[in-house]
Design an enzyme around this catalytic site. Sequence first.
Site, PDB file in Angstrom:
ATOM      1  N   GLY A  52       0.826  -1.197   0.000  1.00  0.00           N
ATOM      2  CA  GLY A  52       0.000   0.000   0.000  1.00  0.00           C
ATOM      3  C   GLY A  52       0.859   1.245   0.000  1.00  0.00           C
ATOM      4  N   HIS A  53       1.848   1.254  -0.893  1.00  0.00           N
ATOM      5  CA  HIS A  53       2.754   2.393  -1.011  1.00  0.00           C
ATOM      6  C   HIS A  53       3.471   2.340  -2.360  1.00  0.00           C
ATOM      7  CE1 HIS A  53       5.399  -0.768   0.724  1.00  0.00           C
ATOM      8  NE2 HIS A  53       6.275  -0.253  -0.127  1.00  0.00           N
ATOM      9  N   ALA A  54       4.213   3.389  -2.640  1.00  0.00           N
ATOM     10  CA  ALA A  54       5.096   3.454  -3.803  1.00  0.00           C
ATOM     11  C   ALA A  54       6.464   3.906  -3.314  1.00  0.00           C
ATOM     12  CB  ALA A  54       4.561   4.436  -4.844  1.00  0.00           C
ATOM     13  N   ARG A  99       1.946  -0.215  -5.176  1.00  0.00           N
ATOM     14  CA  ARG A  99       1.765  -1.653  -5.076  1.00  0.00           C
ATOM     15  C   ARG A  99       0.985  -2.005  -3.821  1.00  0.00           C
ATOM     16  NH1 ARG A  99       7.447  -1.644  -4.332  1.00  0.00           N
ATOM     17  NH2 ARG A  99       7.273  -0.232  -6.070  1.00  0.00           N
TER      18      ARG A  99
END
Length: 140
Positions: A52-54, A99
């Site tokens: 839950g991040h890039a 992602r």
Amino acid sequence: MAHISDCRSVELRTVYDHRGSISFVESGRDFEFPVKRVYWTYDVPSRASRAGHAHRKLLQLYIAISGSFDVHLDDGVNQSVIALRHPNEGLLMSPGIWRELRNFSSNACLLVLASEHFDEDDYIREHAAFMQWVQEGRPT
């Protein structure tokens, strides 16, 4: 500009014989970045999601060394889902891609080879902030 096609599935080199199988990767041969950090995620409840991040700069290789899970990719325009189901499959992750990991099997273990040491400033942890970053041309 980062695109989800920059992330690619790779079949890891594997040796099979009657005693079992061994899969392996080598920096500089199977992927281009030096490995500065290795970590793994396990015991994730089946309905939970991870990531839950890039990342702004970080390159990674994801390997499902046990079990299975889905990697949801988003480049700000396009989305895709890559299933990692076998320990001889990997996913090369490019920077600039949001992602999320979902649908973990009961025995799933994700091994990650990363190009850099941990740096909180490299993370974009909110999807709205990611979309703003994309609209600004992905400044470093």
